[in-house]
Design an enzyme around this catalytic site. Structure first.
Site, mmCIF file in Angstrom:
data_model
loop_
_atom_site.group_PDB
_atom_site.id
_atom_site.type_symbol
_atom_site.label_atom_id
_atom_site.label_comp_id
_atom_site.label_asym_id
_atom_site.label_seq_id
_atom_site.Cartn_x
_atom_site.Cartn_y
_atom_site.Cartn_z
ATOM 1 N N LYS A 1 -7.668 1.729 -2.740
ATOM 2 C CA LYS A 1 -7.323 1.327 -1.358
ATOM 3 C C LYS A 1 -7.512 2.497 -0.406
ATOM 4 O O LYS A 1 -7.969 2.326 0.730
ATOM 5 C CB LYS A 1 -5.869 0.832 -1.310
ATOM 6 C CG LYS A 1 -5.378 0.391 0.074
ATOM 7 C CD LYS A 1 -6.027 -0.918 0.532
ATOM 8 C CE LYS A 1 -5.640 -1.332 1.950
ATOM 9 N NZ LYS A 1 -4.350 -1.960 2.064
ATOM 10 N N THR B 1 0.861 -1.175 0.000
ATOM 11 C CA THR B 1 0.000 0.000 0.000
ATOM 12 C C THR B 1 0.903 1.232 0.000
ATOM 13 O O THR B 1 1.649 1.467 0.949
ATOM 14 C CB THR B 1 -0.918 0.021 1.237
ATOM 15 O OG1 THR B 1 -1.828 -1.074 1.143
ATOM 16 C CG2 THR B 1 -1.732 1.317 1.287
#
Lengths: 289, 289, 289, 289
Positions: D173, D98
């Site tokens: 995300k 991420t």
């Protein structure tokens, strides 16, 4: 000019305020729910005790009130032994309680039926201001008699001002508390940050208080905040009462107060951690936990 | 005592600051990325133009910098034509840019390798303060040479103070901006509320500015806020840059800044509605939409 | 088992709920402040009209109420023509209004004096749930008669549950609304962010709704939110009423609800921009302005 | 179809993900900064160890990466022994870290110079999802080879979807994490409120999870939250990293995320009170202090 005045509510604010009226030469009739405080007051100042708000009102041309909240005010004013029952045409009622604007209007209407003027007159300056006769008074009510009101309250106020019709004093007080909420939380975050950064915060405050970050709170509270001293001043419980009034009024007039609503919740956290009686500057304690 | 000084960065702040140095009798070498501004400056004040930060540094004992942000500072300082390449032992670098404390430490280390002292020295007082020579300067750095630094900056500062080792000036400036975030949002909510309540807000401010709600922002911004005038002052874009620095630093030192983080988002809404260049007091415009 | 029931309050919720009772075979006596709606109902369903809440109560063993707020409930229940005046020992009162827990307790006490049980029974599922008989009911009250209450409300509820003594239903509803405040604001920020980032938000939602970010609101509201459609669903005005109840209750029980308080203020901004009747998902409209 | 794949980064997520690739029949070359973990992995699964990211890349057609943050990714990719140095035309790089969208674009550009496609592919589903091969994967990148990417990642993903060009996976995300911030804080406030109100919160959740307040977090976290258990799940430290990325990206794309910014600060308070490793649901612990 000496007047016949009644003072109802001898709390930490009202007690010294009534005292200043007596020292200024007015004839003061007092009333307090618990008679012990009234007795203490009589030992210290000269005046007359009365057994009910009604009786106090009957003895006076000016009736001053300083109680806790909307409900207290309604209780003092209404009912068989209430102020309203003792009013005569031409009397003037001045309420120093911080209340909603709604209850001020309600009381003003009830007074108007007796040809009596009602002024809402919340104060700022705290306990120290009351003791030293240096309060600031935000007045709402009729222009016709404002000079005589200002003349009498000058016994304990260094400044008083008519801000509009009945309720305007309370609305101004709400603006005052909204400002304080932002200032204190900002100051608390700055000091919290400074302490964590290892700065000499007192030295920093000395510098930044000379510019755009300056505030009364910064100058008068940073030292006690840095020491973690909060056992004095304007209590968190009272602040939340005032912010609740402001938030409810905002709902009526279509205002949005995100910071005020949030800081009110932070004060709730202060209450939970034992700070109900702490000064409003105790928002720092919450951050430092 | 007249000194050889360099001034790098002739923006709205640096331009008049360098001017004050010239008027105070110092020999000033200037450098600016766009040479047009440097030329204008030379038409107004006496001094020497240089073609690179390195060259400016070579001509001076004191090197003053006032640029936009961390990256600008790094660019001015490093590289073949940067300040560092032109420094000599005993020089003193004073950076007036508002930056992170991290980049201040980074630059101080690089200077130390050349036996040069670096002071971080963010200012408050805005454009007007720079023009009138009335800035406040928050200094971080070594105590040994602070007197000579203070002596030179006195040309444009009414007050300057050493607050600790390198970085302390920047950290103090962060405290300053955190305070302002709370004050302005609180003031904006109060005025928004007052306007919706139909109050004469200027009259209310006259009263409440005498007590616990008082702030520099209240006294110096309420009039323009009430008129909806924001085309002046310290721009929202710059404020967000500064708050970002403070919020990032807070992450490092373990501070929590809920109000600061929230007000930063409200400034984002001001930016969206066209207020990138508005004064920080424009938080009221967001509420009044 | 068919019962004699009264239904008081034929709003968007109560109208179809009372209809389901009639269709389930109960003998339904209706009362509504405006008689026109009652007349419409009678044209659609079979039952009896009554001229006062008292009269409605006199005709029934179970009295169902579905009105607007605390004050409405007090008005329906008390006074010469109120429900309380018409109750007989053994009756059961079920209130579907979303109210404070305080007024629920107040009413339960008044009912108890007549040997009548009172259940607070706020619902979730909205207008569609009421129309389709698929409401969820949060019950507070005495365990002794809960089965018969559940049996009757099954006419319009797919699920009902006793959650504790009187007031528990209302407190559970408050928990429900607090959850929604957080979910919707988070979802609104995510979609706002996604739109600004140029993402195909519907495609993203398809993916992220499979995991830890999933919510009923995400699945059932993202499409209308992305189209900017808010003219349906649970109105912002009602949501603010409910959040106010929760925030006041939180003050009593010592809870801090910072997000709830803040989102309540964001709903105030939605109201100001014309969204009083919009669905609660309209928090996105505020961000997209 | 079995492929030659490299997997770089054997943390709590990468370790089992690489394992699923091996079990699915792919030829797996692994690389991990600390070689001990790589050795453990080889004891458990069949594959080849490599001594640098470059060497791993040289052995593979597909290069999977799962490290900590932007800086880790840059370090793995660049330099003499980095992935880029080992790439051959036609290779495909899939990054499960991420990260910011910016670093994804940066890496995609660097790969493009070698005729290599780069996919950003952050996951959701947590450690359990990685172990059970039930992750959800948000993909950003070129449509041309998406089928082969989806085919390989199906070893550990129950669902994967291309959401747009490079960076889209990361942006999705961020939307995911923004949603979670609102949901968890709302749920925490609701449970805090319910506990203070003395409710049987588990029973309430059973009811309200059937309607508009439902969320994955409510269903999967309320029990542990009510027990005060937080030693599991997705750590607060990681959540703050992710929220920081989202808040920085929001600055770039002009989004305002007031709730996200505020909840991020509440997570800072959780960190301070010892919760760096606690599950994101630990926002309740902060309120219950």
């Amino acid at each position: 000019m000496a007047q016949n005045v009644a003072f109802i509510g001898l709390g930490v604010m009202g007690y010294p305020m009534a005292g200043h009226l007596a020292k200024a030469g007015h004839s003061v009739t007092i009333y307090n729910r618990s008679s012990e405080k009234a007795q203490n007051w009589l030992n210290e100042y000269s005046g007359t005790i009365s057994l009910s708000p009604k009786e106090a009102a009957q003895n006076a041309d000016f009736i001053f009130i300083c109680v806790g909240n909307d409900d207290d005010l309604r209780q003092i004013m209404t009912g068989e032994t209430g102020v309203l029952a003792g009013l005569t045409q031409g009397n003037i009622v001045v309420d120093h309680t911080t209340t909603s604007a709604t209850v001020a209007l309600e009381m003003a209407l009830a007074c108007a039926e007796k040809d009596v003027l009602f002024y809402d007159a919340p104060v700022s300056g705290g306990q120290a201001g009351a003791q030293n006769g240096l309060l600031t008074i935000m007045l709402g009510g009729d222009e016709s008699h404002i000079d005589s009101v200002k003349s009498v309250v000058s016994a304990y106020a260094r400044f008083s001002q008519l801000l509009g019709p009945v309720g305007s004093g309370q609305l101004a007080k709400m603006m005052n508390q909204i400002c304080i909420a932002g200032i204190v939380q900002g100051l608390a975050e700055a000091l919290h940050f400074g302490l964590n950064a290892g700065l000499d915060c007192a030295a920093v405050i000395e510098v930044i208080s000379k510019g755009a970050a300056q505030s009364w709170q910064m100058e008068n509270r940073h030292q006690t905040m840095l020491k973690g001293e909060y056992d004095f001043g304007f209590a968190v419980d009272w602040m939340r009462k005032d912010l609740d009034i402001a938030l409810q009024e905002a709902k009526q007039n279509g205002s949005t107060l995100p910071l005020t609503a949030l800081v009110d919740q932070f004060y709730a956290e202060v209450q939970k951690s034992g700070g109900k009686r702490w000064d409003t500057s105790s928002l720092l304690a919450r951050l430092q936990k």
